[in-house]
Design an enzyme around this catalytic site. Structure first.
Site: not given
Length: 822
Positions: A126, A394-397
């Site tokens: 992100t 969401g794992l900042c992806s």
């Protein structure tokens, strides 16, 4: 640790892990992509240096300051060498974290006279995606888009105004699924540059890759201009990042406007405003203010400890690649009894990957035997209980998650409108998961960690024996049954998440539209965040025991010693809602309860607030949420009938596991409205003692200890009458309502449980039961349920006192509506 590999490496890690990483005892740590563990020897060496050497601010001429300057220069070179970078080709800038490094690059690019255009790979974090907001034009590229660019199709040649520069960002290794991108992309794209086109710069995110693999800045195929990484992911400590800049790209920072202390040689203020920046080294111009020099000193200890413990990054890479293959094979092999796979994998096993390979990151989701998704929140609750440290969500992806899960932009926007937020329990929307489970491996991972994790997934999520469904025929019209039940206990919880007050036998208790009188009308609010405190985070709240004294008009809260029952301290709170008790004559404080914004009235009494702050060791204030509010001063019930309770549906026997699949959006069906105060979902929570008994029998059969009814924090507990046929366990699942005395209640649905039920209300000890057994016996649609929500039905045809001032009491008979007759 000696230089070994394979089984010998595992044995060596097991041998000294207890000494270097005592926090890992009885735990399985599989979140190395999020952070890396600090070795004891590293911290001991750093502590010894901090207590024996005096370092000062590098911007001073004193000896301690000059010593800091010399050490920082040496460590900067040593760190570049660790990444095989030549100081003649690169400069290294210390930053707070990798994101701060990205922001330095973006700030420089947007300061260029004509700005910049931007392309980024879909696997970007992100933090790199956010760089598009300052660009004149931006585009997200998948692998095919990059290949088209390499073939000559420029995706950035689409603007009428010629920008000063172009920037392409990509990740060396996706922190979502471990897939690696060619580090040669930067070199090949520069080779495709067209004459007179804006200069192309490349930004490489190496944070995930460099944690377990050798980053080689000196490789002839490496041509990235800017590289960001996280030092804590490599060494565990210190919490710093680094921006490595190729010297040929330094000029991009010439237009940077802001300057901080230590980055300029001269500043003129007043009628004339002028300054001149330092010019010898780039890092001198970019490291604004005082460097975190003590943290930088820790890098020296980290480099030495890393070399002593692991030898080289290549050894770590070989070890973690081997373990990644093991965990992929193990998860792929898990099957339900109907041969459906348990895990849906998003990571290629190292042996199946492309020539670039796959990093030691394994992402997957869990499905039940009918193909329905298991909630990530439920998976994480069990993982926490079993000391399995993984990451979900969401794992900042955003790009890689959307690609892996098949989420279209309109679906993601719809999910947001439907209430989905990062970190919420609504992690399956319209039949699709919104995130994944990620296990990431590191230097200290062992084969026993992998086996324990696979065993954990097998124990709780593999459905070995299917139970044939039967048709449960709930009547369309509720059927009234003869009473065989009575009210065993009535409990109110005046302060949310604190202890309960048992209504004495013979006392009639008022029932209000929002629930039982005085139930969850107060909460403790964190002074900084405004979040309501919860036992899940602060289990000592269970030792705050309330006593409602109507003669004195007070709520007396006693802090009791664990398991001893003696009162250590107490405070008295007026039951009156007199505005003089509250801050600024009733000014309401923005707060959050269960992720919901509300307004509460906070007490001004330092005696009251200090009591709770000192008792819990948390800066907090007491707040009140009285009945009758509107807007943010009012909340509505969120409980609803679950699919396993609804009429005319095939479902399993009460309490059986596994369950039959139902549409993933079933939780949104049959929304019930009604006022609540600070309870999580509904006005009143009921538990059947027969269900508690059945659950305890199951727990004890598995070798666990029985739990008391108080663990479920129910408002009303019902039990079978003596010498009457015993109601079957979990029969409340099929009830449509009950009558207590002459008061009617409508059932709203089953209560979804979290691991707060594992907090012993007498000792505050966190245990695995009853949630571990509930997860095996009471999971429907991937969620765990126990107990029933209900609300009072006021009014009706009655006009007497029982309608105008409804009350119930312990011992009253209970009549059931709906369900199967006994």
């Amino acid at each position: 640790m000696a230089s070994r590999s394979g089984a010998a490496y595992n044995a060596a890690v097991d041998e000294f892990r207890e000494l270097e990483y005592p926090m890992l005892k009885d735990s399985v740590y599989l979140d190395h992509a999020g952070s890396t563990l600090c070795s004891k020897s590293l911290m001991d060496a750093f502590a010894a240096e901090m207590t024996s050497v005096l370092y000062g601010n590098p911007h001073s001429a004193s000896w301690p300051s000059q010593l800091s300057t010399m050490r920082i220069d040496d460590i900067r070179i040593r760190l570049l060498s660790f990444f095989k970078g030549d100081p003649a080709d690169y400069d290294l800038v210390f930053v707070a974290n990798a994101t701060a490094g990205v922001k330095l690059v973006v700030d420089a690019m947007k300061s260029l006279p004509q700005g910049y255009v931007y392309a980024y790979h879909e696997a970007c974090h992100t933090s790199l995606v956010g760089a598009r907001e300052d660009a004149n034009y931006s585009v997200c590229l998948d692998d095919g888009g990059v290949q088209s660019w390499l073939g000559g199709e420029d995706p950035l040649n689409r603007t009428s105004q010629t920008p000063s520069a172009a920037l392409f960002s990509f990740s060396a290794q996706s922190h979502m699924d471990g897939r690696r991108c060619p580090l040669s992309w930067a070199k090949h794209l520069k080779g495709k540059a067209v004459k007179d086109s804006p200069r192309l710069y490349t930004l490489l995110d190496a944070a995930s890759f460099s944690a377990t693999s050798q980053l080689d800045l000196g490789s002839p195929d490496f041509a990235a201009d800017f590289t960001v990484l996280s030092l804590y992911k490599i060494f565990g400590f210190p919490d710093l990042g680094a921006l490595i800049v190729r010297r040929s790209a330094e000029s991009v920072f010439d237009h940077r406007r802001y300057f901080g202390g230590g980055t300029v040689d001269m500043v003129v203020c007043g009628r004339e405003q002028w300054h001149t920046r330092k010019t010898q080294f780039l890092h001198e111009r970019l490291e604004d203010g005082t460097l975190p020099f003590h943290n930088i000193m820790a890098i020296d200890a980290a480099l030495k400890a890393h070399l002593r413990l692991f030898g080289s990054m290549d050894r770590i890479s070989a070890h973690t690649t081997y373990l990644a293959q093991q965990i992929c094979d193990g998860l792929r092999s898990l099957r339900h009894s109907n041969r459906r796979p348990v895990c849906v994998m998003y990571t290629d096993a190292p042996g199946d990957a492309e020539p670039l390979g796959t990093g030691p990151i394994v992402s997957f989701n869990v499905a039940n035997s009918a193909g329905g998704w298991v909630s990530l929140a439920e998976f994480e609750k069990l993982a926490i209980l079993k000391k399995m440290h993984v990451r979900t969500g969401g794992l900042c992806s955003p790009g890689r998650i959307a690609s892996a899960l098949g989420l279209e932009p309109w679906e993601m926007k719809r999910n947001l409108s439907a209430g989905f937020r990062c970190g919420t329990d609504s992690d399956v929307m319209a039949g699709k998961p919104t995130g994944v489970i990620r296990a990431s491996l590191g230097a200290m991972s062992t084969q026993s960690d992998i086996q324990r994790f696979i065993d954990f997934v097998r124990e709780f999520f593999v459905e070995d024996a299917l139970v044939e469904p039967h048709l449960n025929t709930l009547e369309a019209t509720p059927v009234k049954r003869l009473s065989s039940l009575r009210v065993k206990t009535i409990t109110v919880f005046p302060i949310k998440s604190c202890g309960g007050f048992g209504v004495p036998l013979g006392t009639r208790w008022e029932v209000r539209p929002e629930g039982l009188a005085w139930d969850r009308e107060w909460c403790l609010v964190h002074r900084g965040s405004g979040q309501a405190l919860s036992q899940k985070r602060y289990p000592k709240m269970a030792l705050l025991r309330p006593v409602l004294d109507f003669d004195r008009g007070t709520l007396r809260v006693e802090y009791q010693a664990q398991s001893q029952g003696c009162v250590l301290d107490y405070v008295e709170i007026p039951l009156s809602a007199n505005p003089a008790f509250f801050d600024d004559k009733g000014r309401q404080m923005p707060s959050r309860v269960c992720g919901e914004d509300i307004s509460t009235q906070t007490y001004i009494s330092t005696e009251i607030n200090d009591f709770f702050t000192d008792t819990l060791g948390v800066p907090c204030v007491l707040a009140r949420f009285p009945p009758g509010g509107r807007g943010l001063g009012s909340r509505t019930s969120k409980a609803r009938m679950q699919k396993h309770q609804q009429a005319d549906k095939f479902r399993r026997l009460p309490g059986s596991f596994p369950d039959i699949q139902s549409p993933p959006d079933s939780d949104s069906e049959q929304q019930q409205h009604g006022k609540i105060l600070l309870s999580n979902e509904s006005p009143i929570l009921l538990v059947h003692s027969a269900s508690v008994d059945a659950l305890n029998e199951e727990i004890e059969s598995r070798g666990g200890d029985a739990v008391p009814e108080s663990a479920f924090r129910a408002n009303i507990v019902v039990e079978s009458l003596a010498r009457e046929p015993r109601d079957p366990a979990y029969s409340e699942d099929s009830w449509s309502g009950i009558r207590v005395g002459n008061q009617d209640f409508t059932f709203l649905g089953a209560c979804r449980r979290c691991h707060m039920v594992c907090v012993d209300q007498a000792t505050t000890e966190r245990r695995q039961e009853p949630y571990a057994t509930l997860a095996k016996t009471r999971r429907f649609d991937g969620k765990v349920y126990f107990g029933s929500h209900m609300r009072h039905e006021s009014g009706g045809k009655q006009d007497g006192p029982s309608s105008q001032s409804p009350t119930i009491q312990v011992g009253e008979p209970v009549t059931v509506y709906g369900g199967e007759s006994t």
